[in-house]
Design a protein around this motif. Structure first.
Motif, PDB file in Angstrom:
ATOM      1  N   ALA A  77     -14.723   3.335 -19.142  1.00 17.17           N
ATOM      2  CA  ALA A  77     -15.617   4.499 -19.237  1.00 17.17           C
ATOM      3  C   ALA A  77     -16.578   4.399 -20.411  1.00 17.17           C
ATOM      4  O   ALA A  77     -17.631   5.058 -20.414  1.00 17.17           O
ATOM      5  N   ASP A  78     -16.241   3.576 -21.414  1.00 15.32           N
ATOM      6  CA  ASP A  78     -17.133   3.395 -22.566  1.00 15.32           C
ATOM      7  C   ASP A  78     -18.090   2.223 -22.387  1.00 15.32           C
ATOM      8  O   ASP A  78     -18.832   1.874 -23.310  1.00 15.32           O
ATOM      9  N   GLY A  79     -18.046   1.585 -21.208  1.00 16.73           N
ATOM     10  CA  GLY A  79     -18.977   0.498 -20.946  1.00 16.73           C
ATOM     11  C   GLY A  79     -18.516  -0.849 -21.446  1.00 16.73           C
ATOM     12  O   GLY A  79     -19.332  -1.778 -21.547  1.00 16.73           O
ATOM     13  N   TRP A  80     -17.222  -0.992 -21.741  1.00 16.69           N
ATOM     14  CA  TRP A  80     -16.699  -2.286 -22.181  1.00 16.69           C
ATOM     15  C   TRP A  80     -16.139  -3.045 -20.990  1.00 16.69           C
ATOM     16  O   TRP A  80     -15.426  -2.483 -20.159  1.00 16.69           O
ATOM     17  N   VAL A  81     -16.478  -4.334 -20.925  1.00 12.85           N
ATOM     18  CA  VAL A  81     -15.859  -5.219 -19.939  1.00 12.85           C
ATOM     19  C   VAL A  81     -14.490  -5.585 -20.480  1.00 12.85           C
ATOM     20  O   VAL A  81     -14.365  -6.085 -21.607  1.00 12.85           O
ATOM     21  N   ARG A  82     -13.459  -5.338 -19.662  1.00  8.23           N
ATOM     22  CA  ARG A  82     -12.086  -5.580 -20.102  1.00  8.23           C
ATOM     23  C   ARG A  82     -11.385  -6.546 -19.149  1.00  8.23           C
ATOM     24  O   ARG A  82     -11.504  -6.423 -17.941  1.00  8.23           O
ATOM     25  N   LEU A  83     -10.671  -7.481 -19.723  1.00 12.47           N
ATOM     26  CA  LEU A  83      -9.844  -8.416 -18.960  1.00 12.47           C
ATOM     27  C   LEU A  83      -8.547  -7.714 -18.597  1.00 12.47           C
ATOM     28  O   LEU A  83      -7.850  -7.197 -19.469  1.00 12.47           O
TER      29      LEU A  83
END
Ligand code: FES
Length: 115
Positions: free
Chosen positions: A105-111
């Motif tokens: 939701a904060d716009g971070w790409v997460r693995l």
């Protein structure tokens, strides 16, 4: 149960661009390429299935001159930026190793990692 590792802020990855990042997984440093494309974001191990070299000689230069496919700098194999499938070159029929990612939701790409 899943957990996730932040890779990069999507604000730093323009559409049609790719960036190299490195993560530590089970004590192993794993180089990844994170790709932003028309269907979202994909991540792959930054390792060509042909000879095992990194895809980029120049950091973060992953796309072919036309900007359509990821391209290996060693022998110019080309890969679909969405699936990682090799579409041309000496590793036809193979593909890049995919790693699941999502954008939070904060716009971070997460693995995404399964525990
Ligand atoms: S190492 Fe990538 S095409 Fe040969």
């Amino acid at each position: 149960m899943n957990t996730s590792i932040p890779l990069l802020d999507l604000d730093h990855l323009a559409p049609g661009q790719a960036r190299g990042v490195e993560v530590c997984l089970a004590g192993e440093r794993v180089p990844l390429v994170v790709v932003r494309h028309a269907r979202g974001v994909s991540a792959f191990r930054n390792r060509c299935p042909h000879a095992g070299t990194p895809l980029d000689w120049v950091p973060d230069v992953f796309f072919d001159p036309e900007g359509r496919f990821l391209q290996c700098a060693t022998h110019a194999a080309r890969f679909d930026p969405v699936t990682g499938a090799c579409v041309a070159g000496p590793c036809a029929g193979q593909g890049l190793e995919p790693f699941p990612v999502h954008v939070d939701a904060d716009g971070w790409v997460r693995l995404v990692r399964e525990r």
